[in-house]
Design an enzyme around this catalytic site. Structure first.
Site, short mmCIF file in Angstrom:
data_model
loop_
_atom_site.label_atom_id
_atom_site.label_comp_id
_atom_site.label_asym_id
_atom_site.label_seq_id
_atom_site.Cartn_x
_atom_site.Cartn_y
_atom_site.Cartn_z
N GLY A 57 1.61 -6.09 2.69
CA GLY A 57 1.86 -7.44 2.19
C GLY A 57 0.87 -7.86 1.12
CB SER A 58 -2.70 -7.31 0.59
OG SER A 58 -3.00 -8.28 1.58
CB SER A 99 -7.62 -7.12 1.89
OG SER A 99 -7.49 -7.13 3.29
CB SER A 101 -7.16 -9.21 7.27
OG SER A 101 -7.28 -7.92 6.70
CB THR A 104 -6.92 -3.60 4.70
OG1 THR A 104 -6.17 -4.60 5.40
CG2 THR A 104 -6.06 -2.37 4.53
NE ARG A 151 6.09 -9.53 8.21
CZ ARG A 151 5.37 -9.61 9.31
NH1 ARG A 151 4.06 -9.38 9.28
NH2 ARG A 151 5.92 -9.96 10.46
CD GLU A 237 4.99 -5.51 7.23
OE1 GLU A 237 4.18 -6.22 7.84
OE2 GLU A 237 4.83 -5.20 6.03
CG HIS A 253 20.32 10.11 -13.34
ND1 HIS A 253 20.95 10.73 -14.39
CD2 HIS A 253 20.22 8.80 -13.68
CE1 HIS A 253 21.17 9.83 -15.35
NE2 HIS A 253 20.74 8.65 -14.94
CE LYS A 347 -4.08 -3.23 8.90
NZ LYS A 347 -4.00 -4.57 8.32
#
Ligand code: F6R
Length: 353
Positions: A57-58, A99, A101, A104, A151, A237, A253, A347
């Protein structure tokens, strides 16, 4: 009654307030622009490239910037979703380290590498370790409000980059376009909100089309490509469901050839073609021919046209419909759209290593 018309139940199932964040997106965009206009700028320089480094989301805001800037900026924008940076990064690169948060690990590593390589940096975050490091290093930090899912924060994580580039003399003034985008989203939310019944709500109708099928989202290079990617990520998500995306003309293609087998599984695909009046005229011709070739093989094909006149409004109009549709799809699957336990677990397990 359809789940999608039980408004109270939907709000109750949405423990992280994803619907509220969607409702508040126009205000977020307006605030984000102000934050960027008030931000501290990095020292001026002769930049040869812009790089946005972030994940999930970042990072998607970096792609919004890449597509928006391609027709307006004299230098390329590269989006980096990794621990490391491309070799070209150096003193002539302006890096946005993003980021939500601030914790990350890939972004912390990329930030440190950008410092080592002497790049000019701007950090966008709510705080965390990235905020601390930037402050210690004297790097400009755009601190955005916390409390929502990363997000849900694309306005905060994208629009300030436009303001910074404009103020550094690299981009023409996008101010009017931001205002148009905010007003358009304000009117669109009246159509997309949970209170609008399924049969007159385009996002709910899309979710119903996706339900028990595999969404395939097609955009076009240079216009809606990033929206297709965004829809895919939001379906993953929010609805905890798979989705796939690709772009015109490239998909003509290769991907288009693959609509013969296995017939039974192809009938479970639901295809969305995202359209923009600024799609290349030859690409516009490809939409109808493509449909003719594959339509009979899949469960359905729908086309969604961008609204608004400026590039930002057109981009966000499509993002907004997809964001709402992904939350409604979560409701149809009976899953809470907010938590992303798989990401949290990953994480946490990596932090133990
Ligand atoms: C969660 C989400 C994730 C995060 C990603 C990076 O809503 O969208 O894709 O954005 O895990 O985390 P941050 O954004 O905190 O750097």
């Amino acid at each position: 009654m359809s789940v999608l018309d039980d408004v109270q139940a939907m709000y109750a199932a949405d423990t992280k307030g994803m619907l509220k964040s969607l409702w508040e997106l126009p205000g977020q965009c307006a605030r984000a622009w102000e934050l960027g206009m008030a931000a501290q700028l990095p020292p001026a320089g002769q930049f040869k490239h812009i790089l946005v480094t972030g994940l999930g989301g970042s990072a998607i805001g970096g792609d919004f910037l890449r597509v928006y800037a391609a027709r307006r900026l004299g230098v390329p924008v590269v989006v980096n979703r990794d621990y490391v940076l491309p070799e070209f990064v150096g003193p002539h690169t302006l890096v946005f380290a993003v980021s939500y948060s601030g914790n990350t690990e890939e972004t912390l590593s990329a930030y440190a590498r950008a410092r080592e390589k002497g790049a000019a940096l701007v950090v966008l975050t709510t705080g965390g370790r990235l905020g601390e490091m930037a402050r210690q290093d004297g790097v400009p930090v755009i601190t955005v409000p916390g409390g929502i899912a990363p997000r849900s924060a694309t306005g905060y994580l994208f629009l300030p980059t436009l303001a910074v580039l404009y103020r550094m003399g690299l981009l023409p003034d996008p101010g009017q376009e931001v205002h148009e985008c905010v007003s358009l989203l304000q009117s669109m939310r009246e159509e997309l909100k949970p209170e609008v019944p399924r049969d007159s709500n385009p996002a709910k109708m899309l979710a119903a089309g996706f339900y028990n099928r595999i969404p395939v989202i097609w955009g076009s290079s240079g216009t809606t490509e990033v929206v297709a990617q965004r829809w895919k990520g939001q379906i993953n998500e929010n609805a905890k469901a798979p989705a796939y995306w690709n772009v015109f003309p490239e998909l003509n293609h290769n991907e288009l050839v693959g609509f013969e087998f296995p017939g039974e599984l192809l009938r479970r695909l639901y295809v969305v073609i995202l359209r923009d009046p600024h799609d290349h005229p030859r690409v516009q011709k490809r939409f109808a021919i493509t449909r003719e070739i594959m339509e009979g093989a899949v469960a359905g094909v729908v086309e969604i046209m961008a609204r608004g006149s400026g590039a930002l409004a057109r981009l966000y109009s499509l993002v907004y419909i997809g964001d709402y549709a992904s939350v409604y799809l979560a409701m149809l699957y009976g899953v809470d759209p907010g938590p992303v336990r798989v990401i949290d677990t990953l994480k946490a397990r990596l932090a133990e290593e």
